[in-house]
Design an enzyme around this catalytic site. Sequence first.
Site, PDB file in Angstrom:
ATOM      1  NE  ARG A  34     -53.968  98.134  22.581  1.00 30.08           N
ATOM      2  CZ  ARG A  34     -53.850  96.830  22.323  1.00 30.08           C
ATOM      3  NH1 ARG A  34     -53.498  96.542  21.103  1.00 30.08           N
ATOM      4  NH2 ARG A  34     -53.642  95.663  23.359  1.00 30.08           N
ATOM      5  CD  GLN A  94     -45.293 104.335  32.695  1.00 26.70           C
ATOM      6  OE1 GLN A  94     -45.217 104.565  31.672  1.00 26.70           O
ATOM      7  NE2 GLN A  94     -46.012 103.164  33.089  1.00 26.70           N
ATOM      8  CB  CYS A 106     -55.521  97.785  14.265  1.00 23.41           C
ATOM      9  SG  CYS A 106     -56.066  99.570  14.443  1.00 23.41           S
ATOM     10  CE1 TYR A 110     -38.871 100.893  26.825  1.00 23.52           C
ATOM     11  CE2 TYR A 110     -40.956 100.459  28.110  1.00 23.52           C
ATOM     12  CZ  TYR A 110     -40.255 100.711  26.628  1.00 23.52           C
ATOM     13  OH  TYR A 110     -40.951 100.739  25.756  1.00 23.52           O
ATOM     14  CB  CYS A 125     -53.322 104.616  17.958  1.00 24.00           C
ATOM     15  SG  CYS A 125     -53.405 103.195  18.654  1.00 24.00           S
TER      16      CYS A 125
HETATM   17  C1  LIG Z   1     -49.987 104.077  21.713  1.00 22.38           C
HETATM   18  C2  LIG Z   1     -49.470 103.310  23.057  1.00 22.38           C
HETATM   19  C3  LIG Z   1     -48.649 104.084  23.755  1.00 22.38           C
HETATM   20  C4  LIG Z   1     -48.356 103.405  25.227  1.00 22.38           C
HETATM   21  N1  LIG Z   1     -47.391 103.794  25.895  1.00 22.38           N
HETATM   22  C5  LIG Z   1     -47.029 103.372  27.129  1.00 22.38           C
HETATM   23  C6  LIG Z   1     -46.277 104.064  28.213  1.00 22.38           C
HETATM   24  O1  LIG Z   1     -46.049 105.288  28.117  1.00 22.38           O
HETATM   25  N2  LIG Z   1     -46.080 103.150  29.172  1.00 22.38           N
HETATM   26  C7  LIG Z   1     -46.576 102.032  29.524  1.00 22.38           C
HETATM   27  O2  LIG Z   1     -46.390 101.378  30.482  1.00 22.38           O
HETATM   28  N3  LIG Z   1     -47.425 101.277  28.640  1.00 22.38           N
HETATM   29  C8  LIG Z   1     -47.545 101.987  27.532  1.00 22.38           C
HETATM   30  N4  LIG Z   1     -48.501 101.501  26.449  1.00 22.38           N
HETATM   31  C9  LIG Z   1     -48.996 100.151  26.828  1.00 22.38           C
HETATM   32  C10 LIG Z   1     -50.348 100.267  27.574  1.00 22.38           C
HETATM   33  O3  LIG Z   1     -50.264 101.061  28.726  1.00 22.38           O
HETATM   34  C11 LIG Z   1     -50.978  99.041  27.829  1.00 22.38           C
HETATM   35  O4  LIG Z   1     -50.144  98.312  28.873  1.00 22.38           O
HETATM   36  C12 LIG Z   1     -51.227  98.167  26.704  1.00 22.38           C
HETATM   37  O5  LIG Z   1     -51.565  98.658  25.570  1.00 22.38           O
HETATM   38  C13 LIG Z   1     -52.429  96.963  26.759  1.00 22.38           C
HETATM   39  O6  LIG Z   1     -53.560  97.522  27.154  1.00 22.38           O
HETATM   40  P1  LIG Z   1     -54.827  97.984  26.125  1.00 22.38           P
HETATM   41  O7  LIG Z   1     -55.084  96.637  25.538  1.00 22.38           O
HETATM   42  O8  LIG Z   1     -55.966  98.340  26.985  1.00 22.38           O
HETATM   43  O9  LIG Z   1     -54.227  98.637  25.051  1.00 22.38           O
HETATM   44  C14 LIG Z   1     -48.802 102.117  25.410  1.00 22.38           C
HETATM   45  C15 LIG Z   1     -49.613 101.645  24.212  1.00 22.38           C
HETATM   46  C16 LIG Z   1     -50.061 102.194  23.285  1.00 22.38           C
HETATM   47  C17 LIG Z   1     -50.901 101.495  22.424  1.00 22.38           C
HETATM   48  S1  SF4 Z   2     -55.947 102.776  15.727  1.00 20.18           S
HETATM   49 FE1  SF4 Z   2     -56.785 100.932  16.024  1.00 20.18          FE
HETATM   50  S2  SF4 Z   2     -55.621 100.333  18.428  1.00 20.18           S
HETATM   51 FE2  SF4 Z   2     -55.429 102.455  17.904  1.00 20.18          FE
HETATM   52  S3  SF4 Z   2     -57.538 103.263  19.069  1.00 20.18           S
HETATM   53 FE3  SF4 Z   2     -58.095 103.001  16.642  1.00 20.18          FE
HETATM   54  S4  SF4 Z   2     -58.745 100.746  16.630  1.00 20.18           S
HETATM   55 FE4  SF4 Z   2     -57.861 100.921  18.752  1.00 20.18          FE
END
Ligand SMILES: Cc1cc2nc3c(=O)[nH]c(=O)nc-3n(C[C@H](O)[C@H](O)[C@H](O)COP(=O)(O)O)c2cc1C
Ligand code: SF4
Length: 375
Positions: free
Chosen positions: A323, A100, A348, A172, A351
């Site tokens: 996550r 990405q 939460c 962005y 991370c």
């Molecule tokens: C630690 C962390 C880093 C992330 N870094 C990016 C990233 O580099 N680019 C991006 O498009 N989204 C990023 N996201 C968003 C995730 O790709 C995703 O869209 C969002 O967490 C929702 O998905 P989930 O509920 O499965 O975590 C990040 C999310 C987390 C928690």
């Molecule tokens: S710190 Fe919380 S959001 Fe991140 S991976 Fe662990 S349970 Fe999921």
Amino acid sequence: MTQLFEKSWIRSLELSNRTVRSATWTGTGDEKGFVTALTCEFYDRLARGGVGLIISGYQYILPNAVQLPYMLGNYDDAQVPGLKRLAETVHAGGGKLVGQIVHTGFRANPKLFPQEGEIWAPSETNDPTVKHNLKAMPKNQILELIQAYANAARRLKQSGFDGVQLHGAHGYGINQFLAPCWNQRGDSYGGNLSNRYRILGEALEAVRAEVGADWPIMIKLNAVDFVEKGLEIRETLEIGKRLANDGIDAIEISGGSASSPKDLGPVRTKINHDIDEAYFADLAAQFKEKVKVPVISVGGFRSLQKIGEIIKNNCADYVSMARPFIREPGLVNRWLGGNISRATCISCNGCFESGLKGMGISCKIESEKAASDNS
Ligand SMILES: Cc1cc2nc3c(=O)[nH]c(=O)nc-3n(C[C@H](O)[C@H](O)[C@H](O)COP(=O)(O)O)c2cc1C
Ligand code: SF4
């Protein structure tokens, strides 16, 4: 009927199943964004865990595009050997890897620029999250930015990555040009939708010219920005159709940014029940119906049942998660092995903490559990 665990293709890229690791900043680069041993260790675990496709954390394409510390960079050919090691690591583990790439626009953090540089933005904006004076990028910077996308994609291909994803979401750079709240330019890159789309169309064309016809180019797009005068679904569906027409190979549907209300951001907390899952899936389904390219749905997926439903009901072609794979890099293999209980991630957002300290992201809940087990 489309099935979750079946082979599929995104342009020339063959995938073993329809699960995707959505782009996730891992906080494992060095101060200049080079890949480290910690980066490879992180991706090795992920690649061995059975997910069909891994999308890398966002990589900054110019020195003035860095946002979070220890973010991976892709702005210098000297970064190719590290990126190559990363791609080789993922392939050795049986995974597929798309990079990405991002310019974070006015969300860049100048304290992290490897050398002095100015913040780039489409125009001034009254967005309350903006802490710096902004001025509209002149045409020569726009052309430099388009070239930077092409160069970054070329480096990924040279490094053995399986494709590129343009970061067009989460407020962005590309999203800033697309949305009227952040783009108040009076020239051919601002104003009506055709003008706001122009830089994205030109970047896509430049990337395609660099990587050739067969190599996948994807995008992560906000379907809705959830801010006043931000993008709404009516316009983003039109953007999706233009992207399809201009040769995009897959669109991942997200929404919100640091400027939207907290409960409408891209990385939501409190996903405690089935009903809280898949918070952008209805928007992805509208893309699936109206835009003729593969659609990836992201945002709060936690159960195999929900993911299976989305695929079976043709609401998306792929489902991505971020996550859940931090806590359980082997989640897909666990499901394939018959243990189909929900992902253990409790959403939460703890991370981020270890990542910001330079130790790489990790699950805070798991670390606390391990610490109390050892005490
Ligand atoms: C630690 C962390 C880093 C992330 N870094 C990016 C990233 O580099 N680019 C991006 O498009 N989204 C990023 N996201 C968003 C995730 O790709 C995703 O869209 C969002 O967490 C929702 O998905 P989930 O509920 O499965 O975590 C990040 C999310 C987390 C928690
Ligand atoms: S710190 Fe919380 S959001 Fe991140 S991976 Fe662990 S349970 Fe999921």
